[in-house]
Design an enzyme around this catalytic site. Structure first.
Site, PDB file in Angstrom:
ATOM      1  N   CYS A 284     -11.734  -2.653  -8.552  1.00 36.33           N
ATOM      2  CA  CYS A 284     -10.301  -2.499  -8.285  1.00 36.33           C
ATOM      3  C   CYS A 284     -10.023  -1.850  -6.931  1.00 36.33           C
ATOM      4  O   CYS A 284      -8.892  -1.921  -6.439  1.00 36.33           O
ATOM      5  CB  CYS A 284      -9.609  -1.724  -9.410  1.00 36.33           C
ATOM      6  N   ARG A 285     -11.014  -1.259  -6.313  1.00 38.80           N
ATOM      7  CA  ARG A 285     -10.792  -0.603  -5.020  1.00 38.80           C
ATOM      8  C   ARG A 285     -10.629  -1.654  -3.932  1.00 38.80           C
ATOM      9  O   ARG A 285     -11.491  -2.496  -3.722  1.00 38.80           O
ATOM     10  CB  ARG A 285     -11.965   0.328  -4.702  1.00 38.80           C
ATOM     11  N   LYS A 286      -9.485  -1.615  -3.255  1.00 36.74           N
ATOM     12  CA  LYS A 286      -9.283  -2.560  -2.157  1.00 36.74           C
ATOM     13  C   LYS A 286     -10.394  -2.365  -1.129  1.00 36.74           C
ATOM     14  O   LYS A 286     -10.764  -1.231  -0.864  1.00 36.74           O
ATOM     15  CB  LYS A 286      -7.907  -2.341  -1.504  1.00 36.74           C
TER      16      LYS A 286
ATOM     17  N   ASP B 147       0.872  -1.167   0.000  1.00 39.68           N
ATOM     18  CA  ASP B 147       0.000   0.000   0.000  1.00 39.68           C
ATOM     19  C   ASP B 147       0.911   1.220   0.000  1.00 39.68           C
ATOM     20  O   ASP B 147       2.120   1.112   0.242  1.00 39.68           O
ATOM     21  CB  ASP B 147      -0.894  -0.036   1.245  1.00 39.68           C
ATOM     22  N   ARG B 148       0.365   2.400  -0.249  1.00 40.59           N
ATOM     23  CA  ARG B 148       1.201   3.603  -0.262  1.00 40.59           C
ATOM     24  C   ARG B 148       0.983   4.450   0.984  1.00 40.59           C
ATOM     25  O   ARG B 148       1.837   4.519   1.854  1.00 40.59           O
ATOM     26  CB  ARG B 148       0.916   4.432  -1.524  1.00 40.59           C
ATOM     27  N   ASP B 149      -0.177   5.096   1.083  1.00 39.40           N
ATOM     28  CA  ASP B 149      -0.411   6.062   2.160  1.00 39.40           C
ATOM     29  C   ASP B 149      -0.468   5.370   3.522  1.00 39.40           C
ATOM     30  O   ASP B 149      -1.211   4.421   3.717  1.00 39.40           O
ATOM     31  CB  ASP B 149      -1.713   6.825   1.919  1.00 39.40           C
TER      32      ASP B 149
ATOM     33  N   HIS C   8     -11.290   5.329  -8.334  1.00 41.07           N
ATOM     34  CA  HIS C   8     -12.758   5.364  -8.235  1.00 41.07           C
ATOM     35  C   HIS C   8     -13.243   5.606  -6.812  1.00 41.07           C
ATOM     36  O   HIS C   8     -12.520   5.414  -5.845  1.00 41.07           O
ATOM     37  CB  HIS C   8     -13.322   4.025  -8.729  1.00 41.07           C
TER      38      HIS C   8
END
Length: 165
Positions: free
Chosen positions: A101-103, A8-10, A94
């Site tokens: 595609c949204r986790k 993940d990023r943030d 989205h």
């Protein structure tokens, strides 16, 4: 077949924005301590490093795709300065309920799978939220929830070395 570290990023690589806000430009992006070193260790241990990140701020028109691309270009320049790199970044732009595609859905993982032959038995997901863990588990890989990327990567690599002995 590649072993892949999905990240993940943030909140894992960079400081998370304030609640209900987003990292909207390069000046708001700040690496968390140890993140660059953790990614470098993954690179050195022959993992593909693939970022999978929800970026709903695009759907909400708070930021643009171009803003996000600029942030990721900056992130990669900084990583390169530390001897590290990402192999790919997959983004869900989205809002909730608009896509697969949204986790915690696995669409970002399936996009990566189309681009890279992935050895799921040797791959894992690391994130700072339960939706990250749920996505990794739904995709069929080991998943870890943490806010300390470096310590988690060191533990995973140590366990991997122990198994090889």
């Amino acid at each position: 077949m590649h072993k892949v570290a999905f990240l993940d990023r943030d909140g894992l690589i960079n400081v998370r924005a304030a609640e209900h806000d987003y990292i909207k430009n390069r000046s708001e992006f700040a690496f968390l301590p140890g993140a660059c070193e953790a990614i470098r260790l993954l690179n050195e241990n022959e993992y593909l490093v693939i970022i999978v990140t929800n970026q709903r701020g695009i759907a909400r028109k708070i930021m643009t795709v171009e803003d996000l691309e600029s942030i990721h270009a900056y992130m990669n320049v900084c990583l390169n300065e530390h001897g590290a790199h990402t192999d790919a970044v997959y983004v869900c732009p989205h809002d909730n309920g608009e896509c697969n595609c949204r986790k915690p859905d696995i669409g970002l993982f399936l996009q990566a799978q189309r681009d890279f032959p992935i050895d799921k038995s040797r791959s894992f997901m690391i994130g700072d939220s339960q939706s990250d863990v749920d996505a990794g588990e739904r995709y069929g890989i080991r998943s870890y929830k943490t806010q300390d990327l470096l310590t988690t990567v060191q533990r995973i690599l140590s366990e991997e070395q122990t198994k090889r002995k």
